[in-house]
Design a protein around this motif. Structure first.
Motif: not given
Lengths: 173, 212
Positions: B23-41, B76-83
């Motif tokens: 019951k809240a907006p979600v913002h999904l992405r696709d096509g950037n997974e490989s870029y992100l995996v490399n950056i997060f290394k 419902g917290r997709s839009i502002t995840l805080h950890y």
């Protein structure tokens, strides 16, 4: 009891806090009435920033995340409204956004421009304190109109776990 | 996590969303997974990550468990995840996270302006990258060589608006200008990265159920 002297005592109290840092325009360089309030503080407690109020407001939040007690100074009330995006959309809501896990505290101070001896015109005389009060839920907004209010307000700013906006009046300095 | 696992995570969320259970907006992405995996290394546990309204994959790669991220999305917290325990924060405000990241980056230098260890990574979308606030922050970080890495994630769109057609400036040209400034100022700590990707999802949601 003198307004200007009480404000200085309050600022001195903030400077005594080991993690405090004063940020904004004209804290390291001359330029505004606020310069005089910080001129005797150690240089390590002063950080001059570009005139970029939104950047300053968000920057203060970031400092607080890393353990600083930022005192974010805005020489005019009409300057701080440029930082409202950060103050309203982030600082006021950060604790709720993080489900109470993160609660950065920022002390802000804005000055309503003085009318005497120089009349700065319509823009610099504005006082938006009531508007701020109506827009925030988790930030205390205190308007200091008499000397007796000043030290309790600064003490509250230190003791409370909530962020605070202190509004002062240039005509009373 | 692998690119395939990240993709599967988003597909799982998309399926749940389409059933109307979030019951809240979600913002999904696709096509950037490989870029992100490399950056997060290059991103360590003690480093800070600041992200946008589309931060699921960033949170997962920062080490937050898929179960916890999924639970927060369902609540419902997709839009502002805080950890905070993972030094991970995000914001739904365009460009709004940049000065916060900047303030943390300033704090990560010692009094002699030397880096103490951790770094900040601030992810920004292409339209955010064109905003004044983001450019002010990037320039300040270059001028003071703060320990921050700006990552521009360019899918060419801001919601549905074509970023380059609207701004009139190519995003990569803007990136190149700032990259050159970093070279000219011989920055050792401040960096900027850029990648382009195409996403199959709309800005918010999946195109099914309801749009935010």
């Amino acid at each position: 009891m003198n307004y200007k002297e009480e404000v200085q005592k309050g600022m001195d109290l903030l400077a005594e806090q080991s993690n405090s840092i004063f940020i904004g325009q004209a804290v390291e360089y001359k330029g505004t009435a606020l310069t005089h309030q910080v001129k005797n503080f150690p240089s390590s407690k002063l950080l001059e920033l570009p005139v970029a109020e939104e950047m300053q407001a968000g920057f203060a939040l970031g400092l607080a995340l890393e353990g600083y007690l930022p005192i974010s100074l805005y020489p005019r009330m009409n300057f701080i409204i440029l930082g409202m995006n950060q103050i309203i959309n982030h600082l006021d809501k950060w604790k709720a956004m993080s489900c109470g896990m993160s609660n950065p505290k920022v002390i802000m101070k804005a000055v309503v421009g003085s009318r005497y001896p120089l009349d700065p015109g319509h823009q610099h005389q504005a006082n938006y304190t009531q508007a701020f009060k109506s827009m925030v839920k988790n930030i205390d907004v205190l308007e200091l109109i008499c000397p007796a209010q000043i030290m309790p307000a600064y003490q509250k700013a230190i003791d409370s776990d909530r962020s605070i906006l202190i509004a002062e009046f240039g005509d009373l300095y | 996590m692998t690119p395939e696992q990240l993709k599967k995570f988003e597909e799982d969320i998309a399926g749940i969303y389409e059933k109307g259970k979030i019951k809240a907006p979600v913002h999904l992405r696709d096509g950037n997974e490989s870029y992100l995996v490399n950056i997060f290394k290059d991103i360590k546990a003690e480093d800070y990550v600041f992200s946008t309204w589309a931060s699921h994959l960033h949170a997962l790669l920062k080490g937050v468990s898929p179960e916890r991220v999924k639970q927060d999305i369902l609540e419902g917290r997709s839009i502002t995840l805080h950890y905070p325990h993972y030094n991970f924060y995000s914001s739904a405000i365009v460009g709004g996270i940049a000065p916060i990241a900047l303030g943390v980056a300033y704090s990560l230098n010692d009094k002699q302006n030397r880096r103490k260890g951790p770094r900040c990574f601030c992810f920004i979308g292409d339209m955010s990258f064109h905003t004044g606030i983001v450019n002010e922050c990037i320039r300040y970080s270059i001028g003071h060589d703060l320990p921050i890495v700006w990552v521009v994630e360019d899918n060419g769109k801001s919601v549905g608006t074509d970023t380059e057609a609207t701004c009139g400036i190519k995003t990569f040209d803007l990136f190149n200008q700032l990259r050159q400034l970093i070279k000219d100022y011989q920055c050792k700590n401040c960096k900027i990265m850029y990648y382009e990707y195409e996403t199959r999802y709309p800005h918010s949601g999946t195109g099914v159920f309801v749009e935010f």
